[in-house]
Design a protein around this motif. Sequence first.
Motif, PDB file in Angstrom:
ATOM      1  N   ASN A 141       0.822  -1.209   0.000  1.00 56.35           N
ATOM      2  CA  ASN A 141       0.000   0.000   0.000  1.00 56.35           C
ATOM      3  C   ASN A 141       0.856   1.260   0.000  1.00 56.35           C
ATOM      4  O   ASN A 141       0.524   2.252  -0.667  1.00 56.35           O
ATOM      5  N   CYS A 142       1.964   1.216   0.745  1.00 53.48           N
ATOM      6  CA  CYS A 142       2.867   2.372   0.763  1.00 53.48           C
ATOM      7  C   CYS A 142       3.468   2.614  -0.614  1.00 53.48           C
ATOM      8  O   CYS A 142       3.601   3.763  -1.066  1.00 53.48           O
ATOM      9  N   LEU A 143       3.867   1.555  -1.274  1.00 55.33           N
ATOM     10  CA  LEU A 143       4.394   1.703  -2.622  1.00 55.33           C
ATOM     11  C   LEU A 143       3.332   2.254  -3.566  1.00 55.33           C
ATOM     12  O   LEU A 143       3.616   3.071  -4.449  1.00 55.33           O
ATOM     13  N   ARG A 144       2.082   1.833  -3.371  1.00 52.91           N
ATOM     14  CA  ARG A 144       1.016   2.233  -4.277  1.00 52.91           C
ATOM     15  C   ARG A 144       0.700   3.717  -4.156  1.00 52.91           C
ATOM     16  O   ARG A 144       0.443   4.385  -5.168  1.00 52.91           O
ATOM     17  N   VAL A 145       0.709   4.257  -2.909  1.00 52.90           N
ATOM     18  CA  VAL A 145       0.310   5.655  -2.721  1.00 52.90           C
ATOM     19  C   VAL A 145       1.476   6.614  -2.866  1.00 52.90           C
ATOM     20  O   VAL A 145       1.278   7.832  -2.798  1.00 52.90           O
ATOM     21  N   GLY A 146       2.706   6.115  -3.034  1.00 56.60           N
ATOM     22  CA  GLY A 146       3.835   7.004  -3.314  1.00 56.60           C
ATOM     23  C   GLY A 146       4.679   7.379  -2.128  1.00 56.60           C
ATOM     24  O   GLY A 146       5.351   8.429  -2.149  1.00 56.60           O
ATOM     25  N   ILE A 147       4.714   6.556  -1.080  1.00 60.13           N
ATOM     26  CA  ILE A 147       5.599   6.819   0.051  1.00 60.13           C
ATOM     27  C   ILE A 147       7.025   6.458  -0.341  1.00 60.13           C
ATOM     28  O   ILE A 147       7.279   5.442  -0.993  1.00 60.13           O
ATOM     29  N   ASN A 148       7.989   7.313   0.079  1.00 62.39           N
ATOM     30  CA  ASN A 148       9.383   7.120  -0.325  1.00 62.39           C
ATOM     31  C   ASN A 148      10.116   6.100   0.529  1.00 62.39           C
ATOM     32  O   ASN A 148      11.093   5.490   0.058  1.00 62.39           O
ATOM     33  N   GLY A 149       9.688   5.912   1.760  1.00 62.35           N
ATOM     34  CA  GLY A 149      10.386   4.961   2.620  1.00 62.35           C
ATOM     35  C   GLY A 149       9.504   4.476   3.745  1.00 62.35           C
ATOM     36  O   GLY A 149       8.565   5.157   4.163  1.00 62.35           O
ATOM     37  N   VAL A 150       9.798   3.310   4.241  1.00 62.30           N
ATOM     38  CA  VAL A 150       9.068   2.717   5.356  1.00 62.30           C
ATOM     39  C   VAL A 150      10.095   2.232   6.366  1.00 62.30           C
ATOM     40  O   VAL A 150      11.058   1.528   6.006  1.00 62.30           O
ATOM     41  N   ILE A 151       9.890   2.588   7.631  1.00 62.82           N
ATOM     42  CA  ILE A 151      10.785   2.155   8.695  1.00 62.82           C
ATOM     43  C   ILE A 151       9.937   1.527   9.791  1.00 62.82           C
ATOM     44  O   ILE A 151       8.878   2.041  10.158  1.00 62.82           O
ATOM     45  N   LEU A 152      10.405   0.400  10.273  1.00 64.35           N
ATOM     46  CA  LEU A 152       9.655  -0.373  11.254  1.00 64.35           C
ATOM     47  C   LEU A 152      10.078   0.007  12.663  1.00 64.35           C
ATOM     48  O   LEU A 152      11.265   0.060  12.995  1.00 64.35           O
ATOM     49  N   LYS A 153       9.085   0.341  13.487  1.00 64.45           N
ATOM     50  CA  LYS A 153       9.356   0.608  14.903  1.00 64.45           C
ATOM     51  C   LYS A 153       9.756  -0.684  15.608  1.00 64.45           C
ATOM     52  O   LYS A 153       9.270  -1.751  15.232  1.00 64.45           O
ATOM     53  N   PRO A 154      10.571  -0.565  16.635  1.00 63.10           N
ATOM     54  CA  PRO A 154      11.244   0.616  17.195  1.00 63.10           C
ATOM     55  C   PRO A 154      12.466   1.029  16.371  1.00 63.10           C
ATOM     56  O   PRO A 154      13.019   0.224  15.631  1.00 63.10           O
ATOM     57  N   VAL A 155      12.870   2.311  16.562  1.00 66.12           N
ATOM     58  CA  VAL A 155      13.941   2.893  15.754  1.00 66.12           C
ATOM     59  C   VAL A 155      15.065   3.355  16.671  1.00 66.12           C
ATOM     60  O   VAL A 155      14.825   4.036  17.669  1.00 66.12           O
ATOM     61  N   SER A 156      16.275   2.969  16.316  1.00 72.49           N
ATOM     62  CA  SER A 156      17.461   3.419  17.046  1.00 72.49           C
ATOM     63  C   SER A 156      18.109   4.572  16.287  1.00 72.49           C
ATOM     64  O   SER A 156      17.676   4.937  15.181  1.00 72.49           O
ATOM     65  N   VAL A 157      19.159   5.162  16.886  1.00 72.05           N
ATOM     66  CA  VAL A 157      19.870   6.262  16.235  1.00 72.05           C
ATOM     67  C   VAL A 157      20.492   5.798  14.929  1.00 72.05           C
ATOM     68  O   VAL A 157      20.386   6.470  13.897  1.00 72.05           O
ATOM     69  N   ASP A 158      21.174   4.647  14.968  1.00 71.87           N
ATOM     70  CA  ASP A 158      21.811   4.140  13.746  1.00 71.87           C
ATOM     71  C   ASP A 158      20.774   3.853  12.670  1.00 71.87           C
ATOM     72  O   ASP A 158      21.004   4.120  11.483  1.00 71.87           O
ATOM     73  N   LYS A 159      19.661   3.320  13.073  1.00 79.46           N
ATOM     74  CA  LYS A 159      18.609   3.011  12.105  1.00 79.46           C
ATOM     75  C   LYS A 159      18.049   4.288  11.483  1.00 79.46           C
ATOM     76  O   LYS A 159      17.839   4.370  10.261  1.00 79.46           O
ATOM     77  N   MET A 160      17.819   5.296  12.309  1.00 83.76           N
ATOM     78  CA  MET A 160      17.298   6.558  11.793  1.00 83.76           C
ATOM     79  C   MET A 160      18.316   7.221  10.880  1.00 83.76           C
ATOM     80  O   MET A 160      17.961   7.773   9.831  1.00 83.76           O
ATOM     81  N   ARG A 161      19.599   7.189  11.266  1.00 88.07           N
ATOM     82  CA  ARG A 161      20.646   7.776  10.426  1.00 88.07           C
ATOM     83  C   ARG A 161      20.695   7.082   9.070  1.00 88.07           C
ATOM     84  O   ARG A 161      20.799   7.735   8.024  1.00 88.07           O
ATOM     85  N   THR A 162      20.608   5.747   9.075  1.00 85.68           N
ATOM     86  CA  THR A 162      20.651   4.999   7.811  1.00 85.68           C
ATOM     87  C   THR A 162      19.447   5.315   6.940  1.00 85.68           C
ATOM     88  O   THR A 162      19.566   5.488   5.721  1.00 85.68           O
ATOM     89  N   VAL A 163      18.273   5.399   7.557  1.00 83.71           N
ATOM     90  CA  VAL A 163      17.057   5.685   6.793  1.00 83.71           C
ATOM     91  C   VAL A 163      17.144   7.051   6.135  1.00 83.71           C
ATOM     92  O   VAL A 163      16.867   7.219   4.935  1.00 83.71           O
ATOM     93  N   LEU A 164      17.543   8.078   6.904  1.00 84.87           N
ATOM     94  CA  LEU A 164      17.635   9.421   6.340  1.00 84.87           C
ATOM     95  C   LEU A 164      18.671   9.485   5.224  1.00 84.87           C
ATOM     96  O   LEU A 164      18.454  10.132   4.192  1.00 84.87           O
ATOM     97  N   SER A 165      19.784   8.812   5.418  1.00 82.02           N
ATOM     98  CA  SER A 165      20.835   8.842   4.394  1.00 82.02           C
ATOM     99  C   SER A 165      20.337   8.234   3.096  1.00 82.02           C
ATOM    100  O   SER A 165      20.534   8.808   2.015  1.00 82.02           O
ATOM    101  N   GLU A 166      19.712   7.101   3.207  1.00 81.19           N
ATOM    102  CA  GLU A 166      19.273   6.418   1.989  1.00 81.19           C
ATOM    103  C   GLU A 166      18.110   7.144   1.325  1.00 81.19           C
ATOM    104  O   GLU A 166      18.026   7.204   0.094  1.00 81.19           O
ATOM    105  N   VAL A 167      17.193   7.698   2.111  1.00 74.36           N
ATOM    106  CA  VAL A 167      16.064   8.411   1.526  1.00 74.36           C
ATOM    107  C   VAL A 167      16.530   9.682   0.823  1.00 74.36           C
ATOM    108  O   VAL A 167      16.086  10.008  -0.284  1.00 74.36           O
TER     109      VAL A 167
END
Length: 742
Positions: free
Chosen positions: A706-732
């Motif tokens: 559904n996220c791909l269908r409506v045009g969301i650029n990224g999906v991150i699964l909770k819970p989120v750590s600092v490293d995970k958030m840094r990686t997500v922002l970098s890649e997005v």
Amino acid sequence: MAYCNCIEPPWPGDELLMKYQYISDFFIALAYFSIPLELIYFVKKSAVFPYRWVLVQFGAFIVLCGATHLISLWTFDAHTRNVEIVMTTAKVLTAVVSCVTALMLVHIIPDLLSVKTRELFLKNKAAELDREMGLIRTQEETGRHVRMLTHEIRSTLDRHTILKTTLVELGRTLGLEECALWMPTRTGLELQLSYTLRQQNPVGFTVPIQHPVINQVFSSNRAIKISPNCPVARLRSLAGKYMLGEVVAVRVPLLHLSNFQINDWPELSTKRYALMVLMLPSDSARQWHIHELELVEVVADQVAVALSHAAILEESRRARDLLMEQNVALDLARRDAETAVRARNDFLAVMNHEMRTPMHAIIALSSLLQETELTPEQRLMVETILKSSNLLATLINDVLDLSRLEDGSLQLEIGTFNLHAVFREVLNLIKPIASIKKLFVSSSLSTDLPELAVGDEKRLMQIMLNVVGNAVKFSKEGNISVFAFVAKSESLRDSHMPDFFPVHSDNHFYLRVQVKDSGSGIDPQDIPKLFTKFAQSKSLAARNSGGSGLGLAICKRFVNLMGGHIWVESEGIGKGSTAVFIVKLGIPDSSNEYKLPFLPKMAVNHSQINFPGLKVLVLDDNGVSRSVTKGLLLHLGCDVTTVRSADDCLQAASPEYKVVFLDLCMPGLDGHEAVIRRIRERFTKRHEGPLLVALTGNKDRLTKENCLRVGINGVILKPVSVDKMRTVLSEVLEHSFRFETY
């Protein structure tokens, strides 16, 4: 001159003529005697020939002629040559004519006889045809009556209508005075008067079924004449009647259905018959004819067929009614089950969101704390909290997705990982807990165990943590040993896994792990209950009140998904136990052993990247989760704005925000499509709009699709750590696309 009585010697030609005469006389006599014999045979065989005396006289004449010629064989005298020539010629001609006549009679007489024989045969055949035509006309009439009766009988499939119609039509067709039908009672010991034509007798009168006349009728499939004084025939008034009409009785087979069987015909439980009695009018000379008896027999068979169809229809109607009731009950049960499933899914979705929110706070704050200045001991504690929290989050995922695990929809996350590192990490997580209980934990990895393997690292670690954790949990003192090695063919043949059939290949190997403890042990009778969800051993439950009984049950399903087997061995209470599991892992290609995509923990490219001045908008209805996400982003140098509702998000959205984080599980939103659609509509050019990143606690693939269908650029699964958030922002920011692998 002396007298001489001598005959002059004949000349040679006369002697030859004499021989011819002699031979001719013989054949003439033979012909004359054969002709009378043939005439006698003709007279004897031709019974319709009117002039026998002429033939007798002619035969006598021929016999006399033949005798004359036969006598002349011994009365030959010398004659003159001319006379002899004439006699010879006459005899030769007579012989020829006589022989020809005899031969002609030989051929003519059989023809004459055959004509007479055919004439007589045709006369007999004509008489037979006349009789057969009479039978055919009778049979046609009988057949017409049968068809008429059959049509009337089969025009309905109601049993009572069939029987009543049969009596009425038989009475009208055969001109009966009375016709009755006796049906067997429920006990089968009596026949009960059920139907009558004239209704002159009360229905319900019974007769013993063992009566000799009834047995005689039931033992034959033909219509049988019975005495008018028989109990089943005494159905008409005798007043003013001098002679009762003839009575016949015939059996009617009854089909008794016990039940319908799958893919088979209904079975006859017992042979049961009804008795049909037919009576001709009294004081008449009428008798039963053969074609009438045949009509009665055929009608009885047709009634039996119609009754069997009616019985099948009645049973099918009962089965249909029962099936309809069952369908209604099943439909209600299905609706209840669907309602229960929807309620369970809603509950799981809410619990998933609510449980991930505090886990998100724990992991996020622990990761923030980890990046501050800490003592080595504090850093070890924080790292232990982070690792335990991550594993707890995984466990929460597995518990919440237990339904998917049971119906087989859960899929393994296959990837290349460091197998030795998994064992080291499990021991590092277990040792702090074991040290508190003063337990010694050791591990032994065989030399042939590959360092890298292909499989689901998280599931394997969860299995090991659960098994080793149980050993620590139920051990008060002593030691715990972990052995791991590649299972060979001989070690795979174990009595504890008779239903396990391993499949060997060059690209896979079987990992065997044994965890042995010196703990409290298990009663062998309780071992089968260990792998049943929500079930615990009574001895263990008595000593430890913790646990839900899901650990080993989930482990067993994970092991089965990984193509393996798990079991527990114990000699009894107080003698320790050994947990063993075997899983199937892949062997990675040598070309991919050290590529970073297969080793996500080694991917440290973004570990020191920050995002100073990056404008970020966070939409989350939960205050704690919103604050934690904001803290993570502030730690990474972002300029963060938080909102708690969809309307606030739509008002705050502007081109200056480069990234928008959306919490997908928000009340008051028609899904996440409403906000996304309105944000996309506000920015006509896609590159001018912000990058949309979804924060979600749902691991199902439907959310990702559904996220791909409506045009969301990224999906991150909770819970989120600092490293995970840094990686997500970098890649997005770098690729405008980032979906976390579920």
